[in-house]
Design an enzyme around this catalytic site. Structure first.
Site, PDB file in Angstrom:
ATOM      1  CG  ASP A   5      -7.202  -8.295   0.884  1.00  0.00           C
ATOM      2  OD1 ASP A   5      -6.237  -9.061   0.753  1.00  0.00           O
ATOM      3  OD2 ASP A   5      -7.315  -7.243   0.233  1.00  0.00           O
TER       4      ASP A   5
ATOM      5  CE1 TYR B  91      -3.227  -8.710   4.719  1.00  0.00           C
ATOM      6  CE2 TYR B  91      -5.394  -8.717   5.730  1.00  0.00           C
ATOM      7  CZ  TYR B  91      -4.607  -8.704   4.601  1.00  0.00           C
ATOM      8  OH  TYR B  91      -5.186  -8.685   3.359  1.00  0.00           O
TER       9      TYR B  91
ATOM     10  CG  HIS C 237      -9.989  -7.086  -3.167  1.00  0.00           C
ATOM     11  ND1 HIS C 237     -10.550  -5.845  -3.379  1.00  0.00           N
ATOM     12  CD2 HIS C 237      -8.872  -6.861  -2.397  1.00  0.00           C
ATOM     13  CE1 HIS C 237      -9.824  -4.924  -2.760  1.00  0.00           C
ATOM     14  NE2 HIS C 237      -8.799  -5.517  -2.167  1.00  0.00           N
TER      15      HIS C 237
ATOM     16  CG  ASP D 102      -2.920  -6.872  -3.590  1.00  0.00           C
ATOM     17  OD1 ASP D 102      -3.789  -6.062  -3.941  1.00  0.00           O
ATOM     18  OD2 ASP D 102      -2.945  -7.430  -2.480  1.00  0.00           O
TER      19      ASP D 102
ATOM     20  CG  HIS E 145      -9.004  -3.684   2.491  1.00  0.00           C
ATOM     21  ND1 HIS E 145      -8.103  -2.656   2.256  1.00  0.00           N
ATOM     22  CD2 HIS E 145      -8.617  -4.700   1.699  1.00  0.00           C
ATOM     23  CE1 HIS E 145      -7.192  -3.070   1.389  1.00  0.00           C
ATOM     24  NE2 HIS E 145      -7.492  -4.302   1.040  1.00  0.00           N
TER      25      HIS E 145
ATOM     26  CG  HIS F 205      -2.003  -1.043   1.130  1.00  0.00           C
ATOM     27  ND1 HIS F 205      -2.658  -1.515   2.236  1.00  0.00           N
ATOM     28  CD2 HIS F 205      -2.512  -1.727   0.083  1.00  0.00           C
ATOM     29  CE1 HIS F 205      -3.528  -2.442   1.885  1.00  0.00           C
ATOM     30  NE2 HIS F 205      -3.457  -2.585   0.576  1.00  0.00           N
TER      31      HIS F 205
ATOM     32  CG  HIS G 212      -2.243 -10.996   0.949  1.00  0.00           C
ATOM     33  ND1 HIS G 212      -1.395 -10.930  -0.132  1.00  0.00           N
ATOM     34  CD2 HIS G 212      -3.079  -9.931   0.843  1.00  0.00           C
ATOM     35  CE1 HIS G 212      -1.702  -9.873  -0.867  1.00  0.00           C
ATOM     36  NE2 HIS G 212      -2.728  -9.254  -0.303  1.00  0.00           N
TER      37      HIS G 212
ATOM     38  CD  GLU H 194      -5.564  -3.454  -2.436  1.00  0.00           C
ATOM     39  OE1 GLU H 194      -4.747  -2.639  -1.965  1.00  0.00           O
ATOM     40  OE2 GLU H 194      -6.275  -4.184  -1.713  1.00  0.00           O
TER      41      GLU H 194
END
Length: 395
Positions: free
Chosen positions: A165, A193, A80, A84, A146, A24, A226, A82
Site C-alpha cells: 500500500d 492516496y 498485507h 482488497d 497502514h 474503506h 494499487h 486487508e
C-alpha cells in the site's frame, strides 16, 4: 487486462476495477477507480506476491493461466491482509493447498481471523530472505503502513520493490506504467492516496524510508498494490513521500466553508482575496459541494487552514462537522488556522469549529471572525484584511 511482464520473470497478474467509487466504506471516494496488483515470479520456486479482491479472483487466475498452471505455484507472499489484497486467497489455495504462505507474525494472525483454514504459514521479519532460484526475496516489515501486518518485498536481482500500500494510487488505467499515463494525474492521485490513508502515520513513513535507505536497497522500479507501477524515475515518488511525511508545507492556504444564505460565502471570498493579495496560493471549497478527500489532499501541503460556517442550532453546518472529524483522524501537522462565519440571533458555529481545530492540532493564529446576518461593505473590508493578516503569517 492480460498478464504483463514488468521485469524479467516477473509478471503483473492483477485486476483493474473501473467501477469502484467508494473505498474503506464511504470514507474514500475513488472517482477514477483502482487496480489490485498481484505479481507472479517465475523461478525454480514459482511465487505469487500479493493477491486481489475476492470479486476479481477469476481475473487473477486467468492472468496466471496465461503464464503457468496455477497449481504449479509453490509460494504465496501476503504483504498485507486487508481483503482488497487477500480476498482471493481461499479460492487460490484450492489450487495449491500445500503451498507455503509467507507473511509477518501480525499477518498470520490476521489471515487466521479472516480465512480460518489450516494453511502452511511461515512468518518472516525484516532482513529475512527467501531464495527461490535465480532470485531472492527480501522482506521488510512495515507496521502501520497502514495496518500492523504490512510488509514490503524486495527482489535485488531485478532491482524491484513491492511495497503493497505504500507509493500507490487509486487509479484505473489501461496502462500499467507511469510513463504510459498522464504523470500529473498519477502524481495527484498518489498525493490524494497519501493524504487520505497514510498521513496519520507520517513518523512511521519517514522512519521506514530512512531504514530502507540505510539498508542500501537499490531499485529502479516500485510496484505497489494499487494503481500504476513506477519505472521511469521511482525516486520522484520516494522524494514526495519524504516531503509529505515530514509535514513540509508551501505558501498555501485552504479555505473551507458552508453557508445557508450566502453570508458566510461572501466572507470566505473576501478572505480569499486578502490571502491572494499576499501572494498566497489559495484553494476555496464549499464543504457541501466538495469531496472531503479532495480537500484533505490540498490540506496535506498547505500551511494554513481556515474553516467557516453559518450558525445553525448553536453550532456548525453538518458537512463541516464531518470534515473536521475526518481531519482529526488524519492528523495534519504544522498547520496554522482560523475560524469565521455568520450568525443570526445566536452564535455557536465559530466557537465549535475552533474547539475541533484545536483538538486536531491546528494552531489558531487569529481570533474567530463573526458577522451578524449579511456582511456590509465595511464587514467585507474587515474580512479582506483578516485574510491579508493571515497571509502575512504564512511562510
Amino acid at each position: 487486462m492480460s498478464a504483463i511482464e514488468i521485469k524479467k520473470g516477473v509478471y503483473w497478474v492483477g485486476a483493474v476495477d473501473w467501477d469502484i467509487r467508494n473505498f474503506h466504506g464511504p470514507s474514500y471516494h475513488t472517482q477514477k477507480g483502482t487496480t489490485y496488483n498481484a505479481y507472479l515470479v517465475i523461478d525454480e520456486k514459482v511465487t505469487l506476491i500479493d493477491l486481489v479482491d475476492l470479486h476479481f479472483v477469476d481475473d487473477m487466475i486467468n492472468n496466471i493461466k496465461e503464464i503457468i498452471d496455477p497449481s504449479l505455484i509453490d509460494y504465496v507472499v501476503v504483504n498485507h491482509v486487508e481483503p482488497d489484497h487477500s480476498g482471493a486467497f481461499p479460492k487460490l489455495m484450492e489450487y495449491i493447498p500445500e503451498a507455503k504462505v509467507f507473511c509477518t507474525k501480525n499477518g498470520k494472525e490476521g489471515m487466521l481471523h479472516y480465512y480460518f483454514g489450516d494453511y502452511n504459514y511461515e512468518t518472516v521479519k525484516t532482513g529475512d530472505k527467501l531464495n527461490i532460484g535465480e532470485k531472492t526475496l527480501e522482506f521488510i516489515e512495515a507496521p502501520m503502513l497502514h495496518w500492523p501486518d504490512s510488509m514490503f518485498t524486495y527482489i535485488k536481482e531485478v532491482a524491484l520493490l513491492m511495497p503493497n500500500d505504500a507509493f500507490g494510487q487509486h487509479l484505473a488505467s489501461s496502462h500499467r506504467f507511469d510513463d504510459e499515463n498522464d504523470l500529473c494525474e498519477v502524481m495527484e492521485e498518489a498525493k490524494k492516496y497519501y493524504a487520505n490513508i497514510l498521513m496519520p502515520f507520517n513518523p512511521l513513513v519517514l522512519k521506514k524510508i530512512q531504514e530502507i535507505q540505510k539498508m542500501g536497497l537499490e531499485f529502479d522500479m516500485i510496484a505497489p498494490s494499487h494503481g500504476i507501477i513506477w519505472r521511469t524515475d521511482p525516486g520522484k515518488i520516494v522524494e514526495k513521500y519524504l516531503s509529505w511525511s515530514q509535514n513540509e508545507t508551501k505558501r498555501k492556504a485552504v479555505v473551507v466553508y458552508d453557508t445557508m444564505w450566502n453570508s458566510t460565502q461572501l466572507m470566505a471570498k473576501a478572505i480569499v482575496d486578502g490571502l491572494i493579495s499576499e501572494g498566497i496560493e489559495t484553494k476555496l471549497y464549499r464543504a457541501s459541494k466538495s469531496d472531503v478527500n479532495d480537500i484533505m489532499t490540498e490540506v496535506l501541503d498547505a500551511k494554513a487552514v481556515l474553516i467557516a460556517s453559518s450558525t445553525i442550532n448553536n453550532t456548525m453546518l453538518p458537512h463541516l462537522a464531518y470534515l473536521l472529524e475526518e481531519m482529526m483522524g488524519l492528523k495534519p501537522k504544522k498547520k496554522i488556522g482560523a475560524a469565521f462565519g455568520s450568525y443570526g440571533w445566536g452564535k455557536g458555529a465559530v466557537k465549535n469549529i475552533e474547539k475541533k481545530m484545536k483538538e486536531t492540532g491546528i494552531e489558531l493564529v487569529k481570533e474567530g471572525l463573526e458577522i451578524k446576518y449579511v456582511p456590509t461593505e465595511a464587514d467585507l473590508k474587515t474580512c479582506f484584511e483578516y485574510g491579508k493578516e493571515i497571509g502575512k503569517m504564512i511562510e
